[in-house]
Enzyme design. Structure first.
Site, PDB file in Angstrom:
ATOM      1  N   LYS A   9      -6.174   3.814   8.963  1.00  0.00           N
ATOM      2  CA  LYS A   9      -5.251   4.769   8.336  1.00  0.00           C
ATOM      3  C   LYS A   9      -5.799   6.196   8.423  1.00  0.00           C
ATOM      4  O   LYS A   9      -5.057   7.147   8.663  1.00  0.00           O
ATOM      5  CB  LYS A   9      -5.005   4.379   6.878  1.00  0.00           C
ATOM      6  N   SER A  61       0.793  -1.234   0.000  1.00  0.00           N
ATOM      7  CA  SER A  61       0.000   0.000   0.000  1.00  0.00           C
ATOM      8  C   SER A  61       0.828   1.287   0.000  1.00  0.00           C
ATOM      9  O   SER A  61       0.279   2.376  -0.044  1.00  0.00           O
ATOM     10  CB  SER A  61      -0.966   0.012   1.186  1.00  0.00           C
TER      11      SER A  61
END
Length: 796
Positions: free
Chosen positions: A725, A682
């Site tokens: 996140k 990611s």
């Protein structure tokens, strides 16, 4: 009625109750009824003769003609004696059978006309044979029955007349009056003997049955008495030897416990067998201790309590309990209430297996406690962290020294009921080694189709776990085997927002810490700004565990001040007091970077303890085209860096980068903190952005953070952990987050308060990423180095 030639004669009648007199019988009678006394008196006045007839029913006090049999015995009254209680005792001798012809009118007593029925004279061989058979049968009867003495047989054997023989033998038998009357009414001697033979045969059969039953009962009684006697002897011997408890007392106690336990039949049978084995063993035997331990376990486990109990549930009350105990966590609460509602409707539901997954300190274990509280069930928790041995779950075989049941059975014993809420904590921390795989042993436990007959190696008897509600917790699902995960319903519990943390601290953590440190509510007041300061500058976590530790530190400082200075009134903690008591800030709250920098991009990472921000740095140095990666990166992350590098090379012309930059320069990509292992795809777009920024000398906006996987053609692929996140970006003070377009649907999981304060930009291609992240080259602070200017040109 038989050939009786006698004329009728007039006689007083004495009705007999429960008694019958045959001719040639002599016996005493007690006479008490008035009519009977008068009849006797009349007989004594006349020729001492009286007719004795039996009543058909014993309990009739004033019998009528219908209640008295028509055939009786004419008897002579030998003696009459008045007793002190008013009754008269008479001695009578039976003379001859007689039939009542008619009752004469007499108010004082019964007076009748009778016809005598004398015996027939028979003397043939058939009658003699009958007499002998009757005597033989009577002898057998005497041998079986204890009621007739052997002397009676001798007396009876001397009788020659067949009729008299039949009468005398019948008088000695324990027969009903009706049967005796039948013999009395049989005038024909041969018929009378045949009837008597039939009666004797039946009586003998009954007596033999009685004897068999008595022998059986006696045998049982003797066995019981013998056992009791031997047990008492054993107790006495053990007492003499100083063995106070002794095996016998132990066995007796176990038997009484077994009776009270109410175990299922199969288990009861198993325990009985083991108790019998224990009883036969000497008290010094080591095996005895093993068996005793096994029996204790079987008796202490719940086998019936809580099984198939109806559900009486107040859903509103359950919801109130969950809301009182936890702030936020809407999805897990909703799922628990759904389960309770279904259980209330069907009244029996195979326990679902909920798996609560989330970072430390978010309240996974306490949710399980609240589920038990709202269900009004017992709560049991076992920790699976570090369990490597399959026997920890399934138990050891009894052949091993120190064998014990597994943790599941131990938990059921602790619960004391078959329907607890059973928490398997830290299911992702189990390991596997040569002793087996504990995760595989859990497959049967956590399968609603199989756990109704769970088999523990120690217990050996199948145990029903289908009424248990299992709840498991994990920080991450990477280490949980797929078959095990397949049996569980996963509920993700993400971290808390800053606002939620503040509410949790005010409502739960601070009051709890005040209680534990002996402080009243008024003695310590922590201002909202101070709490916010602690959350922002002293903790950086998804849960609230560190926050609670910091609050505990404040309470300790306050307690010390109150005790040492004898402080009166309340202590108010503001932001300045927090810095004084807790020391300088541990974390910098605000922007991830203080300024826009070239080659430095803020990325977003997911960890087991929640989301986090990381800065990816790229520097371009003169060299020969070597790509260096540092920061303890995993294989997947290294491959992402290679993909970003290849994409940058393929797009060099479009990005105004010299096509041969990779031949003249060395590129170094570094991700602090260097000691922490990092992996995953990611950070692909983050590394590509940092690389392009360094090569083009364009700074990256400090307000932007990003996450997404990159392909060689620059497409942005979706990632996981968006909520964690986003929370990390919010904690770091980021205002804009770039995320893959395919993750746009996951924004519903991000708290509304975060969505209002931050801008989320879905991107599908690297061009869009650069458009939002890169600033014009003249924004760079301090200018670029000569090397950097040579490596790339500014794109306007």
């Amino acid at each position: 009625m038989g050939p009786g030639k006698s004329k009728g004669r007039r006689l007083p009648l004495l009705p007999l109750r429960g008694l019958l007199v045959y001719p040639s019988m002599v016996l005493h009678l007690d006479v008490g009824r008035e009519k009977s006394v008068r009849a006797l008196e009349r007989a004594m006045v006349d020729d001492h003769m009286i007719l004795l007839c039996s009543q058909s029913e014993v309990n009739i006090e004033e019998p009528t003609q219908e209640d008295i049999y028509r055939i009786g015995t004419v008897a002579r009254v030998r003696q009459m004696l008045k007793l002190p209680n008013g009754t008269i005792r008479v001695l009578v001798e039976g003379v001859v059978r007689a039939e009542v012809l008619d009752y004469l009118p007499n108010e004082e007593f019964y007076e009748v006309m009778v016809k005598e029925l004398p015996e027939q004279e028979t003397d043939d061989s058939e009658t003699d044979a009958l007499m002998r058979t009757v005597l033989t049968q009577f002898e057998n009867y005497i041998n079986l029955s204890k009621k007739v003495t052997p002397e009676t047989l001798a007396a009876v054997s001397d009788i020659d007349e067949p009729g008299r023989l039949a009468d005398v033998i019948t008088s000695h038998l324990s027969l009903k009056i009706r049967d005796k009357q039948d013999i009395l009414e049989t005038i024909d001697v041969r018929q009378r003997l045949e009837k008597l033979l039939d009666i004797l045969h039946n009586e003998r059969e009954v007596l033999e049955l009685e004897r068999k039953i008595n022998q059986r009962v006696k045998k049982q009684m003797e066995k019981t008495q013998k056992e009791y006697y031997l047990r008492e002897q054993m107790k006495a011997i053990q007492k003499e030897l100083g063995d106070k408890e002794g095996r016998a007392g132990e066995v007796e106690e176990l038997r009484s416990q077994l009776e009270e336990a109410g175990l299922p039949d199969k288990v009861k049978e198993k325990v009985e067998k083991e108790i019998d084995r224990l009883e036969k063993m000497p008290s010094t035997s080591a095996e005895g201790g093993v068996i005793r331990n096994y029996i204790d376990w079987l008796l202490s486990l719940p086998w019936r309590k809580g099984k198939d109990e109806g559900i009486e549930l107040d859903l509103d009350k359950a919801e109130a309990i969950l809301n009182d105990d936890h702030y936020g966590l809407d999805k897990p609460k909703e799922r628990v209430l759904e389960y309770l509602a279904v259980q209330k409707l069907v009244q029996k539901l195979k326990g679902p297996i909920l798996c609560l997954v989330g970072p430390p300190g978010v309240g996974k274990t306490s949710i399980a406690r609240s589920i038990a509280k709202s269900l009004n069930r017992k709560f049991v928790r076992i920790s699976l962290g570090g369990v490597r041995d399959e026997a920890e779950i399934r138990g050891h075989r009894r052949t091993y020294v120190g064998a014990m049941p597994g943790r599941i059975m131990q938990g059921m014993k602790t619960a004391g009921t078959m329907n607890p809420v059973f928490l398997l904590d830290e299911i992702d921390k189990m390991a596997m080694d040569f002793r087996g795989d504990p995760a595989s042993a859990l497959l049967e436990v956590l399968d609603p189709e199989q756990n109704s007959t769970f088999s523990d190696h120690f217990i050996e008897v199948p145990y029903d776990l289908s009424n248990v509600m299992f709840v498991t917790t994990a920080n991450s699902l990477h280490n949980v085997p797929r078959p095990l995960l397949d049996r569980m319903e996963v509920l993700y519990i993400p971290g808390y927002t800053e606002m939620e943390k503040q509410q949790i601290a005010e409502r739960y953590l601070l009051p709890k810490q005040k209680r534990e440190h002996g402080l009243d509510n008024e003695q310590l007041v922590v201002e909202s700004e101070a709490l916010q300061g602690i959350i922002r500058e002293y903790t950086r976590e998804s849960g609230v565990r560190n926050l609670e530790q910091q609050l505990a530190a404040l309470c300790r400082k306050a307690a010390k001040q109150i005790v040492s200075k004898d402080h009166e009134g309340s202590i108010t903690v503001d932001l300045a007091k927090v810095k004084e008591w807790l020391g300088p800030s541990k974390f910098r709250y605000g922007l991830a970077e203080q300024e826009d920098q070239v080659g430095a991009v803020t990325g977003l990472a997911w960890t087991e303890v929640g989301g986090d921000t990381l800065v990816i740095e790229v520097t371009v140095l003169p060299g020969s085209g070597k790509l260096t990666l540092t920061g303890k990166l995993g294989d997947v992350m290294k491959e992402s860096a290679q993909a970003a590098f290849s994409y940058t090379r393929s797009r060099a012309a479009a990005l105004n980068i010299e096509p041969d930059f990779h031949e003249k320069n060395d590129i170094h990509i570094h991700i602090p903190e260097g000691a922490i292992p990092k992996d995953g795809p990611s950070a692909g777009i983050t590394m590509a952005t940092a690389l392009i920024s360094a090569l083009t000398n364009r700074p990256v906006s400090r307000e932007v953070a990003m996450t997404g996987e990159i392909t060689l053609r620059g497409r942005v692929l979706p990632i996981g952990g968006l909520k964690e996140k986003s929370l990390a970006a919010h904690r770091a003070g980021i205002r804009k987050v770039l995320l893959p377009k395919d993750n746009e649907r996951d924004l519903v999981d991000v708290p509304e308060s975060i969505r209002e304060e931050m801008t989320f930009v879905p991107v599908g291609h690297m061009d869009e990423v650069l458009q939002h992240a890169l600033l014009p080259a003249d924004h760079a602070e301090g200018g670029a180095s000569a090397q950097e200017q040579k490596a790339g040109t500014t794109v306007t």
